[in-house]
Design an enzyme around this catalytic site. Structure first.
Site, PDB file in Angstrom:
ATOM      1  N   ARG A  36      60.056 -47.140 -96.828  1.00 12.63           N
ATOM      2  CA  ARG A  36      60.464 -45.780 -95.883  1.00 12.63           C
ATOM      3  C   ARG A  36      60.246 -44.646 -96.540  1.00 12.63           C
ATOM      4  O   ARG A  36      60.793 -43.564 -95.993  1.00 12.63           O
ATOM      5  CB  ARG A  36      61.618 -46.120 -95.632  1.00 12.63           C
ATOM      6  N   ARG A  40      62.323 -40.658 -91.251  1.00 13.67           N
ATOM      7  CA  ARG A  40      63.120 -39.593 -90.901  1.00 13.67           C
ATOM      8  C   ARG A  40      63.533 -38.670 -91.936  1.00 13.67           C
ATOM      9  O   ARG A  40      64.130 -37.343 -91.511  1.00 13.67           O
ATOM     10  CB  ARG A  40      64.401 -40.143 -90.002  1.00 13.67           C
ATOM     11  N   ARG A  49      56.679 -37.069 -84.538  1.00 16.39           N
ATOM     12  CA  ARG A  49      57.142 -38.194 -83.596  1.00 16.39           C
ATOM     13  C   ARG A  49      57.827 -37.649 -82.484  1.00 16.39           C
ATOM     14  O   ARG A  49      58.208 -38.336 -81.683  1.00 16.39           O
ATOM     15  CB  ARG A  49      58.073 -39.129 -84.661  1.00 16.39           C
ATOM     16  N   ASP A  85      55.640 -51.364 -88.488  1.00 17.54           N
ATOM     17  CA  ASP A  85      56.944 -52.214 -88.564  1.00 17.54           C
ATOM     18  C   ASP A  85      56.629 -53.584 -88.447  1.00 17.54           C
ATOM     19  O   ASP A  85      55.654 -54.019 -88.002  1.00 17.54           O
ATOM     20  CB  ASP A  85      57.852 -51.754 -87.373  1.00 17.54           C
ATOM     21  N   TYR A 160      65.533 -61.780 -86.041  1.00 21.07           N
ATOM     22  CA  TYR A 160      65.428 -60.819 -85.076  1.00 21.07           C
ATOM     23  C   TYR A 160      65.064 -61.374 -83.752  1.00 21.07           C
ATOM     24  O   TYR A 160      65.585 -61.265 -82.629  1.00 21.07           O
ATOM     25  CB  TYR A 160      64.214 -59.736 -85.262  1.00 21.07           C
TER      26      TYR A 160
HETATM   27  C1  LIG Z   1      64.152 -54.988 -91.510  1.00 19.93           C
HETATM   28  C2  LIG Z   1      62.834 -54.074 -91.274  1.00 19.93           C
HETATM   29  C3  LIG Z   1      62.494 -53.379 -90.075  1.00 19.93           C
HETATM   30  N1  LIG Z   1      61.175 -52.795 -90.254  1.00 19.93           N
HETATM   31  C4  LIG Z   1      60.914 -52.999 -91.489  1.00 19.93           C
HETATM   32  C5  LIG Z   1      61.648 -53.833 -92.072  1.00 19.93           C
HETATM   33  C6  LIG Z   1      61.651 -54.250 -93.615  1.00 19.93           C
HETATM   34  C7  LIG Z   1      62.083 -53.147 -94.526  1.00 19.93           C
HETATM   35  C8  LIG Z   1      63.769 -53.095 -94.648  1.00 19.93           C
HETATM   36  O1  LIG Z   1      63.972 -53.854 -94.788  1.00 19.93           O
HETATM   37  O2  LIG Z   1      64.008 -51.881 -94.455  1.00 19.93           O
HETATM   38  C9  LIG Z   1      59.662 -52.537 -92.083  1.00 19.93           C
HETATM   39  C10 LIG Z   1      59.058 -51.091 -91.968  1.00 19.93           C
HETATM   40  N2  LIG Z   1      59.472 -50.146 -90.761  1.00 19.93           N
HETATM   41  C11 LIG Z   1      58.701 -48.961 -90.940  1.00 19.93           C
HETATM   42  C12 LIG Z   1      58.087 -49.221 -92.429  1.00 19.93           C
HETATM   43  C13 LIG Z   1      57.244 -48.147 -92.655  1.00 19.93           C
HETATM   44  C14 LIG Z   1      56.515 -47.720 -93.772  1.00 19.93           C
HETATM   45  C15 LIG Z   1      57.461 -47.371 -94.812  1.00 19.93           C
HETATM   46  O3  LIG Z   1      58.192 -47.770 -95.674  1.00 19.93           O
HETATM   47  O4  LIG Z   1      57.520 -45.874 -95.128  1.00 19.93           O
HETATM   48  C16 LIG Z   1      58.328 -50.496 -92.802  1.00 19.93           C
HETATM   49  C17 LIG Z   1      57.800 -51.117 -94.065  1.00 19.93           C
HETATM   50  C18 LIG Z   1      58.944 -47.927 -90.155  1.00 19.93           C
HETATM   51  C19 LIG Z   1      59.929 -47.745 -89.280  1.00 19.93           C
HETATM   52  N3  LIG Z   1      60.670 -48.555 -88.573  1.00 19.93           N
HETATM   53  C20 LIG Z   1      61.797 -48.008 -87.926  1.00 19.93           C
HETATM   54  C21 LIG Z   1      61.916 -46.623 -88.256  1.00 19.93           C
HETATM   55  C22 LIG Z   1      62.582 -45.642 -87.691  1.00 19.93           C
HETATM   56  C23 LIG Z   1      62.554 -45.441 -86.242  1.00 19.93           C
HETATM   57  C24 LIG Z   1      61.974 -43.886 -85.993  1.00 19.93           C
HETATM   58  O5  LIG Z   1      61.666 -43.244 -86.965  1.00 19.93           O
HETATM   59  O6  LIG Z   1      62.184 -43.577 -84.805  1.00 19.93           O
HETATM   60  C25 LIG Z   1      60.712 -46.429 -88.948  1.00 19.93           C
HETATM   61  C26 LIG Z   1      60.496 -45.206 -89.797  1.00 19.93           C
HETATM   62  C27 LIG Z   1      62.762 -48.881 -87.078  1.00 19.93           C
HETATM   63  C28 LIG Z   1      63.289 -49.805 -87.605  1.00 19.93           C
HETATM   64  N4  LIG Z   1      62.678 -51.234 -87.701  1.00 19.93           N
HETATM   65  C29 LIG Z   1      63.631 -52.032 -88.311  1.00 19.93           C
HETATM   66  C30 LIG Z   1      64.902 -51.304 -88.600  1.00 19.93           C
HETATM   67  C31 LIG Z   1      66.077 -52.072 -89.315  1.00 19.93           C
HETATM   68  C32 LIG Z   1      64.591 -50.053 -88.102  1.00 19.93           C
HETATM   69  C33 LIG Z   1      65.606 -49.048 -88.465  1.00 19.93           C
HETATM   70  C34 LIG Z   1      66.314 -48.576 -86.951  1.00 19.93           C
HETATM   71  C35 LIG Z   1      67.057 -47.322 -87.116  1.00 19.93           C
HETATM   72  O7  LIG Z   1      67.710 -46.789 -88.004  1.00 19.93           O
HETATM   73  O8  LIG Z   1      66.446 -46.579 -86.254  1.00 19.93           O
HETATM   74  C36 LIG Z   1      63.304 -53.601 -88.817  1.00 19.93           C
END
Ligand SMILES: Cc1c2[nH]c(c1CCC(=O)O)Cc1[nH]c(c(CCC(=O)O)c1C)Cc1[nH]c(c(CCC(=O)O)c1C)Cc1[nH]c(c(C)c1CCC(=O)O)C2
Length: 355
Positions: A36, A40, A49, A85, A160
């Site tokens: 990540r 954010r 974004r 994602d 999920y």
């Molecule tokens: C479980 C999981 C998800 N998504 C992902 C996982 C596995 C990694 C982990 O265990 O954290 C994988 C993921 N999601 C995202 C990345 C981007 C690459 C990186 O690591 O920088 C990666 C590798 C972007 C994202 N994916 C997400 C965001 C945040 C949304 C945003 O920025 O608007 C990002 C940057 C959304 C997301 N998507 C998911 C979650 C739990 C969330 C967060 C929800 C929140 O807190 O708002 C499912």
């Protein structure tokens, strides 16, 4: 899906520390990147974004490229991770879902019956053409920095789909696996096909390494993991083996599963902060590299505390190497938390490179 895929020749990054550490070769410095790292915590991410939905941005190749590059430029990390994602391939295949801010993926019609499983769509590579295009833009722009592609592992995606959203206890998912193993394995088989197709699309487009995120596997006992999950994750790794890129396998709270997660076919096993890397090395067994494992919450404790933890982790990583691990990739034990001060991440990169 059988028959090992053929992949085109990829760019040669022999000197990239991340690839060297992942494959047991000498490194010019210890590689570091952060799960990540794009997201954010970065003001430039929040700005670009603004007003664009998470999933919408994942299907815009120029935007994906720019967001992926932001932490590389800022922190000088040794790898970019594709901005995407784990639910992107499910969405692309036609499953009705969204990513809700502050919640995560939410699935409109959860998958719980034999009929639901049979109705799951397949992923056609063209449906993730925008992701492949983003990979091509990135490999042209990244220079010597490695690009990591990724996918969600079958269990974490199943959670999920079955729960319909994030879950603390995964009770519906575990109910399905224990009460109706046949439907469970059919479901994981279908998800595994999608995961493989998503990784293959990224590999064909030129990613230098792949990470399989089984983020929620730590909710399982070792026996459950072996019976209900391992064969499917094993198939994912086997299907991408012929690409000859490092394969990383990561989960949270997986101290008891590390050996089995390595057995699934990874070259690198990711470790969260709950166990020291030298202990992890003994659980994984010799011949694999380790990735990890700074607690992302420690970054909120200020530089002195962070520096102490970074130094401890590098010492334990050296003990892991002495115990048979073939390399160390410095990372957090889970993703960067949104309120993290990005300056401290830059300082961590500099410190790790100097050790
Ligand atoms: C479980 C999981 C998800 N998504 C992902 C996982 C596995 C990694 C982990 O265990 O954290 C994988 C993921 N999601 C995202 C990345 C981007 C690459 C990186 O690591 O920088 C990666 C590798 C972007 C994202 N994916 C997400 C965001 C945040 C949304 C945003 O920025 O608007 C990002 C940057 C959304 C997301 N998507 C998911 C979650 C739990 C969330 C967060 C929800 C929140 O807190 O708002 C499912």
């Amino acid at each position: 899906m059988t028959g090992r895929a053929e992949y085109p020749a990829r760019r040669v990054l022999d000197d990239a520390p991340l690839l060297a550490a992942a494959t047991g070769r000498p490194v010019k410095h210890r590689p570091v990147w952060f799960m990540r790292q794009a997201g954010r915590s970065l003001p430039e991410y929040r700005e670009i974004r603004a007003g664009i939905g998470m999933l919408e941005s994942c299907f815009d190749p120029e935007l994906v490229c720019e967001i992926t590059m932001q932490p590389v430029r800022r922190h000088k990390v040794d790898a970019a991770i594709l901005f995407s994602d784990i639910v992107v391939p499910l969405k692309a295949a036609g499953i009705d879902l969204d990513i809700k801010a502050g919640i995560g993926p939410v699935v409109e019609n959860p998958v719980r019956t034999v009929a639901d499983v049979a109705a799951l769509p397949r992923l056609v590579p063209d449906e993730v053409g925008a992701v492949a295009q983003a990979v091509r833009l990135l490999t042209a722009e990244l220079g010597e920095t490695a690009l990591i592609g990724f996918a969600g592992a079958p269990f974490t995606l199943a959670s999920y789909l079955v729960e319909g959203g994030p879950s603390r206890n995964h009770e519906r998912t575990k109910a399905l696996m224990h009460a109706d193993a046949k439907t469970w394995h059919a479901l994981l088989g279908r998800i595994t096909d999608i995961t493989i197709a998503f990784l293959q699309a990224q590999l064909h487009a030129g990613v230098d390494a792949v990470q399989l995120f089984d983020s929620w596997a730590g909710a399982l006992s070792l026996a459950e993991y072996r019976e209900f999950v391992l064969p499917h994750s094993e198939r994912v790794f086997a299907e991408v083996e012929s690409a000859h890129v490092p394969r990383i396998h990561f989960g949270v709270g997986t101290g008891e599963l590390l050996g089995a997660m390595g057995e699934a076919g990874a070259d690198v096993v990711g470790v969260d902060w709950r166990i020291p890397l030298d202990v992890a090395a003994r659980r994984v067994g010799p011949g694999k590299a380790l990735q990890g494992n700074l607690d992302p919450a420690v970054l909120f404790a200020g530089w002195d505390a962070t520096e102490k933890e970074v130094r401890r982790i590098c010492r334990e990583a050296d003990a892991a190497l002495a115990a048979g691990a073939t390399g160390h990739i410095f990372n957090l034990g889970h993703g960067v938390l949104p309120d993290t001060d990005p300056a401290i991440l830059t300082d961590v990169v500099e410190l790790v490179h100097s050790l």
